[in-house]
Write an enzyme that holds these catalytic residues in place. Structure first.
Site, short mmCIF file in Angstrom:
data_model
loop_
_atom_site.label_atom_id
_atom_site.label_comp_id
_atom_site.label_asym_id
_atom_site.label_seq_id
_atom_site.Cartn_x
_atom_site.Cartn_y
_atom_site.Cartn_z
N LYS A 41 -15.41 -1.08 -14.15
CA LYS A 41 -15.60 -0.29 -15.38
C LYS A 41 -15.61 -1.26 -16.54
CE LYS A 41 -13.30 4.12 -14.49
NZ LYS A 41 -12.17 4.95 -14.96
N GLU A 85 1.52 -0.78 -14.28
CA GLU A 85 0.37 -0.46 -13.42
C GLU A 85 0.63 -0.92 -11.98
OE1 GLU A 85 -2.08 1.37 -14.67
OE2 GLU A 85 -2.23 0.91 -16.80
N GLU A 132 -15.40 7.70 -9.89
CA GLU A 132 -14.32 8.60 -10.29
C GLU A 132 -14.70 10.08 -10.26
OE1 GLU A 132 -12.00 7.16 -13.58
OE2 GLU A 132 -10.94 9.05 -13.81
N ARG A 135 -10.43 8.38 -7.19
CA ARG A 135 -10.16 7.39 -8.23
C ARG A 135 -9.29 7.98 -9.33
NH1 ARG A 135 -14.27 2.54 -10.38
NH2 ARG A 135 -12.75 1.60 -11.75
N HIS A 187 -1.13 8.90 -22.18
CA HIS A 187 -2.21 8.77 -23.15
C HIS A 187 -1.91 9.56 -24.43
CE1 HIS A 187 -6.25 9.49 -24.85
NE2 HIS A 187 -6.43 8.24 -24.49
N HIS A 220 -0.26 0.18 -23.97
CA HIS A 220 -0.79 1.06 -22.93
C HIS A 220 0.15 1.15 -21.72
CE1 HIS A 220 -3.58 3.06 -20.24
NE2 HIS A 220 -3.37 2.10 -19.36
N1 LIG Z 1 -11.99 -1.59 -17.13
C1 LIG Z 1 -10.94 -0.98 -16.65
O1 LIG Z 1 -10.95 -0.45 -15.54
C2 LIG Z 1 -9.69 -0.97 -17.47
C3 LIG Z 1 -8.49 -0.55 -16.88
C4 LIG Z 1 -7.34 -0.61 -17.64
C5 LIG Z 1 -7.39 -1.05 -18.95
N2 LIG Z 1 -8.58 -1.44 -19.48
C6 LIG Z 1 -8.64 -1.96 -20.86
O2 LIG Z 1 -7.89 -3.15 -20.91
C7 LIG Z 1 -7.43 -3.36 -22.24
C8 LIG Z 1 -5.99 -3.78 -22.19
O3 LIG Z 1 -5.89 -4.98 -21.47
P1 LIG Z 1 -4.73 -6.03 -21.77
O4 LIG Z 1 -3.44 -5.34 -21.74
O5 LIG Z 1 -4.95 -7.19 -20.90
O6 LIG Z 1 -5.00 -6.37 -23.32
P2 LIG Z 1 -5.58 -7.66 -24.06
O7 LIG Z 1 -6.80 -8.16 -23.42
O8 LIG Z 1 -5.63 -7.31 -25.49
O9 LIG Z 1 -4.42 -8.72 -23.83
C9 LIG Z 1 -3.15 -8.49 -24.40
C10 LIG Z 1 -2.73 -9.64 -25.32
O10 LIG Z 1 -2.32 -10.74 -24.49
C11 LIG Z 1 -3.04 -11.90 -24.85
N3 LIG Z 1 -3.20 -12.67 -23.62
C12 LIG Z 1 -3.94 -12.36 -22.53
N4 LIG Z 1 -3.75 -13.25 -21.57
C13 LIG Z 1 -2.86 -14.16 -22.04
C14 LIG Z 1 -2.25 -15.31 -21.49
N5 LIG Z 1 -2.48 -15.70 -20.23
N6 LIG Z 1 -1.40 -16.01 -22.27
C15 LIG Z 1 -1.12 -15.60 -23.54
N7 LIG Z 1 -1.65 -14.51 -24.10
C16 LIG Z 1 -2.52 -13.80 -23.35
C17 LIG Z 1 -4.31 -11.43 -25.47
O11 LIG Z 1 -4.85 -12.39 -26.36
C18 LIG Z 1 -3.85 -10.17 -26.20
O12 LIG Z 1 -3.29 -10.53 -27.42
C19 LIG Z 1 -7.66 -2.06 -22.98
O13 LIG Z 1 -8.75 -2.22 -23.84
C20 LIG Z 1 -8.01 -1.06 -21.88
O14 LIG Z 1 -8.90 -0.07 -22.31
C21 LIG Z 1 -9.72 -1.40 -18.77
ZN LIG Z 2 -3.70 2.24 -17.28
#
Ligand SMILES: NC(=O)c1ccc[n+]([C@@H]2O[C@H](COP(=O)([O-])OP(=O)(O)OC[C@H]3O[C@@H](n4cnc5c(N)ncnc54)[C@H](O)[C@@H]3O)[C@@H](O)[C@H]2O)c1
Ligand SMILES: [Zn+2]
Length: 379
Positions: free
Chosen positions: A152, A194, A245, A249, A260, A274
């Site tokens: 996704k 998760e 989905e 899923r 949410h 989240h």
């Molecule tokens: N595509 C999908 O199936 C799916 C599923 C769940 C969530 N999402 C999406 O994922 C996003 C959330 O992902 P997230 O929680 O990774 O957020 P993010 O990508 O914003 O990362 C969180 C923070 O951690 C930092 N960061 C990431 N890796 C790091 C590292 N190794 N060292 C230091 N800092 C680091 C980033 O710069 C950011 O500030 C949301 O936009 C959500 O909609 C998508």
């Molecule tokens: Zn989630």
């Protein structure tokens, strides 16, 4: 949260999607082999790394070096860290920069970052030149166990989160668990929600194992790779059965309907990440299931105790700050959730730890009373 590099074979999880099948490779220190792995899959290709500024500071040089030493020419595109980069404006910029770097059919986009970069980079890859291949190199725990798996991709629109996007599978996912050592602890904890989810929705043994080993997962011991692999295997199996989905899923949304609503109420801000919302939502889904007589209260209490021990909020009270919306506004948020189908509330409830199921047979009044009680117990 730092542990020594370990050698040893990486764990490989295959996502079985016919001619779009791909591997998720999981291990500590894997980024060094990224270039080699890509060169093997797509000999002679160029690559552009999409990343965010924070991740770039920690890990971009190593990723670039790995690609270069495998003979892959590499360009990089950086976006600001944070959810606001999942915008039309940033999508346009990323597409332009990928084209300026002469990424053509046969070349690759490498999304190096958390879920934001994975969603944005993957979506851009699906669009430029009507689709070029991409590789996910997830750097947050949430991305390693969730967003990088399953194809996704999306950006946000004025109308809501993730409303503009595509199902577009990567050709490879490389999850280097050592990259998580630089992740802020709060982000790690949020991603852990998760991980627990996979145990709670379909694998009681995994939950039991986590209950014993979660500290080693956080500390970066060998349990970390195992927990990530089990999570990826669980998601891969569900995605292989139901890529778009329409059925199973949806189980991945355990804790997400309640969660949410609170996440939206907190304005998708630092007040409640989240994963934290998912922790709270799962606690509520178990409590609600117990209340409906689906599970003994002791089972809900166990789950809540585990989430709380790992530092996740299990009670509205634990969410910092806040003018929570009124009960009506909360009910609106619940019924606007994308899990609503033809006006009926869709919930993921449980018949036990590891036994989640989808139901449309939930009375809105019952949910309302439950939420009212939660909001009232805040102070
Ligand atoms: N595509 C999908 O199936 C799916 C599923 C769940 C969530 N999402 C999406 O994922 C996003 C959330 O992902 P997230 O929680 O990774 O957020 P993010 O990508 O914003 O990362 C969180 C923070 O951690 C930092 N960061 C990431 N890796 C790091 C590292 N190794 N060292 C230091 N800092 C680091 C980033 O710069 C950011 O500030 C949301 O936009 C959500 O909609 C998508
Ligand atoms: Zn989630």
């Amino acid at each position: 949260m730092t542990a020594p590099l370990r050698s040893g074979d990486p764990i490989v999880v295959n996502v079985a999607l016919g001619d779009r099948a791909y591997d998720i490779v999981i291990g500590r220190g894997l980024i060094a082999s990224l270039g080699e792995r890509i060169a093997k899959l797509r000999p002679g290709s160029k690559a552009a790394i999409v990343t965010d500024e924070t991740v770039a500071r920690h890990h971009l040089a190593v990723a670039e070096d790995s690609l270069k030493s495998a003979g892959i020419a590499v360009a990089s595109v950086k976006v600001p860290a944070g959810e606001s980069s999942k915008s039309f404006r940033m999508l346009e910029r990323v597409c332009d920069e990928l084209l300026a770097a002469r990424i053509e059919r046969g070349d690759l986009v490498v999304a190096l970052g958390g879920g934001v970069v994975g969603d944005l980079g993957g979506f851009a890859a699906s669009l430029i030149r009507r689709g070029v291949d991409y590789v996910q190199v997830p750097t947050s725990l949430l991305a390693q166990v969730d967003s990088s798996v399953g194809g996704k991709t999306a950006i946000n629109s004025r109308q809501g989160k993730n409303l503009v996007g595509a199902f577009y599978q990567p050709i490879l996912v490389v999850a280097d668990t050592a990259l998580l050592d630089t992740l802020p602890e709060r982000e790690f904890r949020a991603g852990y929600a998760e991980v627990v989810k996979y145990g709670l929705l379909g694998d009681a043994n995994f939950f039991e194992w986590l209950d014993v080993n979660w500290r080693d997962v956080f500390a970066g011991g060998p349990s970390r790779e195992h927990a990530i692999a089990v999570s990826c295997r669980a998601k891969a199996a569900i995605v292989a059965r139901d890529e778009r989905e329409t059925g199973d899923r949806m189980l991945l949304n355990l804790g997400h309907t309640f969660g949410h609503a609170f996440e939206a109420a907190a304005g998708f801000s630092d007040k409640l990440l989240h994963g934290e919302a998912v922790g709270l939502g799962m606690a509520m889904a178990f409590e609600f299931s117990a209340r409906r007589g689906l599970i003994p209260k002791a089972a809900a209490d166990r789950v809540i105790a585990h989430l709380a021990a790992a530092g996740l909020p299990t009670h509205v009270k634990a969410v910092r700050g806040g003018n929570w919306p009124t009960l009506d506004a909360m009910m609106d948020l619940i019924s606007q959730d994308k899990k609503v189908q033809r006006g009926r509330l869709t919930f993921i409830l449980v018949r036990g730890i590891g036994q989640a199921f989808v139901t449309r047979d939930v009375d809105a009044g019952e949910v309302r009373a439950f939420i009212a009680e939660k909001l009232n117990s805040r102070s």
